[in-house]
Scaffold this active site. Sequence first.
Site, PDB file in Angstrom:
ATOM      1  N   CYS A  73       0.827  -1.201   0.000  1.00 61.32           N
ATOM      2  CA  CYS A  73       0.000   0.000   0.000  1.00 61.32           C
ATOM      3  C   CYS A  73       0.873   1.266   0.000  1.00 61.32           C
ATOM      4  CB  CYS A  73      -0.965  -0.044   1.178  1.00 61.32           C
ATOM      5  SG  CYS A  73      -2.366   1.088   0.982  1.00 61.32           S
ATOM      6  N   HIS A 117      -3.522  -5.063  -0.149  1.00 62.61           N
ATOM      7  CA  HIS A 117      -3.291  -5.565   1.210  1.00 62.61           C
ATOM      8  C   HIS A 117      -3.286  -7.089   1.247  1.00 62.61           C
ATOM      9  CE1 HIS A 117      -3.663  -1.831   3.677  1.00 62.61           C
ATOM     10  NE2 HIS A 117      -4.257  -1.400   2.579  1.00 62.61           N
ATOM     11  N   GLU A 151      -2.416  -8.908   3.672  1.00 62.75           N
ATOM     12  CA  GLU A 151      -2.884  -9.362   4.991  1.00 62.75           C
ATOM     13  C   GLU A 151      -4.407  -9.401   5.047  1.00 62.75           C
ATOM     14  OE1 GLU A 151      -3.970  -5.280   5.411  1.00 62.75           O
ATOM     15  OE2 GLU A 151      -2.263  -6.236   4.458  1.00 62.75           O
TER      16      GLU A 151
END
Length: 391
Positions: A275, A365, A367
């Site tokens: 990001c 992202h 995650e």
Amino acid sequence: MSKAVLVLENGNIHTGRSFGAEGVTLGEAVFCTAMTGYQEMLTDPSYHKQIVISTAPQIGNTGWNTEDGESLLGKRSQVRWSADFIDHKDPGKIWVAGYAVRNPTVRVSNWRATSSLEDELIAQGVVGIGGIDTRAVVRQLREVGAMRAGIFSGAAVTTAEDMLAQVRAQSPMAGADLAAEVSTEDSYVVEAAGEPKFRVAALDLGIKANTPRMLAARGVEVHILPSDATIDDVLAIEPDGFFLSNGPGDPATADGAVALTRAVLKAGLPTFGICFGNQILGRALGLKTYKLKFGHRGINIPVLDVATGAVAITSQNHGFALEGEAGDEFDTDFGRGRVSHVCANDGVVEGIELIDGSAFSVQYHPEAASGPHDAANLFDKFVAAMEGTKS
């Protein structure tokens, strides 16, 4: 319920009712297309100084709990945390400036809920608005672009002229230097799950809680450093790799993080960014950034891997991007680089890498809290890069 209004800088006003705390809040109006995961979104530090409009019409069904917050890592006094570091008494700090929804749910229905969404907004003093036509707001943002805005409720609702003047008096997101406002004040460690295999220095520009958790699950001990960390701070850890986190603001202002990244690359540390970290690595490699018209925010955004043609559905939250196109290659001070990923919707750069594999980053992202897990293998790629260097 008190009257509330959402005022956009182009003069458009949307009238609804108060949702959350009453008062006034100012920020950049953006929209998020996620159908679920509002708690993770609201606690994402990357949304600092932004008023989020949810495109999903009904928000709040699952309430609020003490496990799903993504800002649990902020400003803690404890030096070390286990891989299972969730504090079940901490709901997570809400970072959004304000929240606008169509139909706030009155009744919570989830066994994990410890309170309602509105209760948490009130507890944390977050001003919101419900009962507005969010479709109309989103169409304006898509046509005009992200705008400065304000939510006014209760006694804060005054004349249209006065409220619009307050909205237009605030600083724009372009040129905003915000990473230091969301970063940890002191460094701390998230321990590896099981026997530690690697040690990573992670620059906290607004890191989400699930990122060190994903690394810890792969045997990585994560040393999280404040945004003003120096190369001496990084090298003192004797890390096997360097990580650049997500975060808010204009990447063009992050000269300190860019200089640190260049020093890390010169030191030969495997580097991975996500990001905001993608934009920092890009700047360190000589690329320029620009502000998108309305950005990418949601958990359903397709990204194309230029080399393989594979498409991953990703979680994203960014209003700035790197200049470039699919297939671009370029010279850097650290070897040849290339654009590795682009958005399948609009061609925006979604990833870059050094061709030798020593550094890479993505705009989305991996995650994914919340969101799909299509990109989780990027953490494995980072571990593999550290294994290669270590061997």
